[in-house]
Design an enzyme around this catalytic site. Structure first.
Site, PDB file in Angstrom:
ATOM      1  N   GLN A 201     -10.443 -68.757  10.610  1.00 40.32           N
ATOM      2  CA  GLN A 201      -9.601 -67.684  11.116  1.00 40.32           C
ATOM      3  C   GLN A 201      -8.755 -67.034  10.023  1.00 40.32           C
ATOM      4  O   GLN A 201      -8.014 -66.082  10.295  1.00 40.32           O
ATOM      5  CB  GLN A 201      -8.682 -68.232  12.217  1.00 40.32           C
ATOM      6  CG  GLN A 201      -9.430 -68.766  13.420  1.00 40.32           C
ATOM      7  CD  GLN A 201      -8.534 -69.538  14.376  1.00 40.32           C
ATOM      8  OE1 GLN A 201      -7.324 -69.634  14.186  1.00 40.32           O
ATOM      9  NE2 GLN A 201      -9.133 -70.105  15.419  1.00 40.32           N
TER      10      GLN A 201
ATOM     11  N   HIS B 252      -5.504 -71.344  13.021  1.00 40.24           N
ATOM     12  CA  HIS B 252      -4.105 -71.109  13.378  1.00 40.24           C
ATOM     13  C   HIS B 252      -3.221 -70.660  12.207  1.00 40.24           C
ATOM     14  O   HIS B 252      -2.278 -71.347  11.819  1.00 40.24           O
ATOM     15  CB  HIS B 252      -3.517 -72.368  14.022  1.00 40.24           C
ATOM     16  CG  HIS B 252      -4.213 -72.793  15.276  1.00 40.24           C
ATOM     17  ND1 HIS B 252      -3.788 -73.839  16.055  1.00 40.24           N
ATOM     18  CD2 HIS B 252      -5.314 -72.298  15.906  1.00 40.24           C
ATOM     19  CE1 HIS B 252      -4.593 -73.973  17.095  1.00 40.24           C
ATOM     20  NE2 HIS B 252      -5.542 -73.048  17.023  1.00 40.24           N
TER      21      HIS B 252
ATOM     22  N   GLU C  84       0.576 -67.728  26.092  1.00 38.06           N
ATOM     23  CA  GLU C  84       1.945 -67.402  26.451  1.00 38.06           C
ATOM     24  C   GLU C  84       2.417 -66.065  25.899  1.00 38.06           C
ATOM     25  O   GLU C  84       2.103 -65.705  24.760  1.00 38.06           O
ATOM     26  CB  GLU C  84       2.903 -68.476  25.914  1.00 38.06           C
ATOM     27  CG  GLU C  84       2.741 -69.836  26.540  1.00 38.06           C
ATOM     28  CD  GLU C  84       3.759 -70.826  26.024  1.00 38.06           C
ATOM     29  OE1 GLU C  84       3.728 -71.990  26.492  1.00 38.06           O
ATOM     30  OE2 GLU C  84       4.589 -70.477  25.146  1.00 38.06           O
TER      31      GLU C  84
ATOM     32  N   TYR D  12      10.216 -73.199  21.481  1.00 34.74           N
ATOM     33  CA  TYR D  12       9.293 -72.739  22.513  1.00 34.74           C
ATOM     34  C   TYR D  12       8.302 -73.804  22.970  1.00 34.74           C
ATOM     35  O   TYR D  12       7.377 -73.515  23.715  1.00 34.74           O
ATOM     36  CB  TYR D  12       8.606 -71.446  22.050  1.00 34.74           C
ATOM     37  CG  TYR D  12       9.612 -70.306  22.074  1.00 34.74           C
ATOM     38  CD1 TYR D  12       9.694 -69.453  23.160  1.00 34.74           C
ATOM     39  CD2 TYR D  12      10.530 -70.144  21.051  1.00 34.74           C
ATOM     40  CE1 TYR D  12      10.651 -68.459  23.225  1.00 34.74           C
ATOM     41  CE2 TYR D  12      11.499 -69.159  21.106  1.00 34.74           C
ATOM     42  CZ  TYR D  12      11.564 -68.318  22.187  1.00 34.74           C
ATOM     43  OH  TYR D  12      12.532 -67.346  22.253  1.00 34.74           O
TER      44      TYR D  12
ATOM     45  N   TYR E  39      -8.385 -79.747  25.402  1.00 36.05           N
ATOM     46  CA  TYR E  39      -9.770 -79.493  25.802  1.00 36.05           C
ATOM     47  C   TYR E  39     -10.437 -80.732  26.391  1.00 36.05           C
ATOM     48  O   TYR E  39     -11.451 -80.632  27.080  1.00 36.05           O
ATOM     49  CB  TYR E  39     -10.564 -78.934  24.612  1.00 36.05           C
ATOM     50  CG  TYR E  39     -10.198 -77.502  24.326  1.00 36.05           C
ATOM     51  CD1 TYR E  39     -10.791 -76.459  25.023  1.00 36.05           C
ATOM     52  CD2 TYR E  39      -9.225 -77.194  23.386  1.00 36.05           C
ATOM     53  CE1 TYR E  39     -10.438 -75.131  24.786  1.00 36.05           C
ATOM     54  CE2 TYR E  39      -8.858 -75.876  23.141  1.00 36.05           C
ATOM     55  CZ  TYR E  39      -9.471 -74.853  23.842  1.00 36.05           C
ATOM     56  OH  TYR E  39      -9.098 -73.546  23.611  1.00 36.05           O
TER      57      TYR E  39
END
Length: 371
Positions: free
Chosen positions: A93, A157, A247, A257, A268
């Site tokens: 990513q 991420h 979210e 958070y 998963y």
């Protein structure tokens, strides 16, 4: 003219016609939405893994591709590649990610870039600032002003949106890099939204100045890939949850958070995340999606073209191929704009005239929604 000559002439004519067709803009598709008919027009094409884009004061655009390419696009012209990028690590990513022109671009010529860069250990989210010379198509005086405190060797991420606040500070979203507990560790910037000055220094009113990562503004995030500031100064972010539980959050200075202690999603494997869906001292999301819609890009609409939508939040869905519109004080999803062109929506932005623009990854293009 012999048969070969006639064939060659016909082939050349066909290729010429094809070139004319390819260089001509597509007619707008008409699509019905909650406020009536809108036009959806393909404006930029030929992209490969586009990740972010931003508008310059003259209406042209700068566009990133994750594989490490930056382009300048002006209406009616072909994209032109910009050189002078920092060293970028393209893995999973990670790669060249977000881009944002400075608010004072007309005088400073500066743009901000986020990207996956090399760290002492692994790779992680980094931020650079440079002057964009639109004549030479060069980035000049490039400086890497921030590197996350600790990276990882994997390719997951990274975050990674960058937004400039009205006071000139920069908010940057950083994912947990697949290291879940790090999102609760104030000595590391993993899983946080950070706030830095334009030179990379730490603002004196940040909430965790006595910690090892004083750049942190909020923490407990998993992978925030959309962020914007409203005209009233509210900072909003959207993040990928685990299985379920994506979210939308109103970001408040110094708040936790919850990831990976609380979540409305599950692992998963089906196991519960942490301690469940709530815990004292941890912020609840303003909205969550289950099943996950894989959110990327967030835009708060403030324009004049669609006054009915002013103040609403638009978020792209990578998984289900639509643009989510959230409205009201409770920010409920009230509409899904879904067409044959909203395929893997990576980013959403408001255009200078109040139109709405989005990246469609699977169409390798950028589209405009207008009246």
């Amino acid at each position: 003219m012999n048969a070969i000559g006639r064939f060659t002439s016909s082939l050349c004519a066909a290729l010429f016609s094809l070139c004319i067709l390819l260089s001509s803009p597509l007619a707008a598709r008409v699509h019905e939405v909650s406020i009536g008919s809108v036009n959806i027009t393909r404006e930029v094409r030929g992209l490969n893994g586009a990740w972010g884009f931003g508008f310059l004061p003259d209406g042209s655009m700068i566009i990133t591709e994750k594989r490490g390419r930056l382009f300048l696009y002006k209406e009616g012209e072909r994209m032109r590649r910009i050189s002078g990028l920092p060293e970028i690590k393209v893995q999973g990513q990670g790669g060249l990610l977000d881009v944002a022109p400075a608010r004072d671009f007309e005088t400073s010529s500066e743009i901000f870039l986020t990207f996956a860069g090399a760290l002492e250990e692994g790779i992680g989210t980094s931020v650079a600032v440079a002057k964009l010379n639109t004549n030479s198509l060069m980035l000049e005086d490039l400086r890497v002003i921030y590197k996350m405190t600790k990276g990882a060797r994997g390719g997951t991420h990274f975050g990674s949106r960058v937004v400039e606040a009205p006071d000139g500070t920069l908010f940057v979203s950083i994912g947990d890099r697949g290291d879940r507990p790090s999102a609760q560790d104030l000595s590391r910037s993993n899983g946080s939204i950070i706030r830095i000055n334009r030179d990379g220094s730490i603002p004196e009113d940040n909430p965790f100045l006595d910690q090892d990562a004083p750049e942190i503004w909020s923490y407990g995030h998993r992978n925030p890939q959309g962020m914007d500031i409203s005209n009233s100064g509210d900072l909003w972010a959207v993040e990928h949850g685990p299985k379920g539980g994506d979210e939308l959050n109103l970001i408040v200075q110094g708040q936790n958070y919850g990831w990976p202690v609380i979540s409305y999603g599950t692992h998963y494997s089906g196991a519960t995340v942490g301690e469940g869906t709530s815990k004292l001292g941890m912020v609840q999301p303003e909205h969550f999606w289950d099943p996950s819609m894989a959110p990327s890009g967030l835009m708060i609409y403030e324009g004049d073209m669609f006054p009915e939508w002013r103040g609403d939040i638009f978020i792209g869905s990578l998984k289900f191929d639509y643009i989510s519109r959230l409205s009201g004080d409770q920010k409920t999803e009230v509409e899904q704009i879904k067409t044959m062109d909203t395929l893997r929506v990576r980013d959403v932005r408001e255009g200078p005239d109040g139109s709405i623009w989005f990246i469609s990854e699977d169409r390798s293009a950028i589209y405009k929604i207008s009246r």
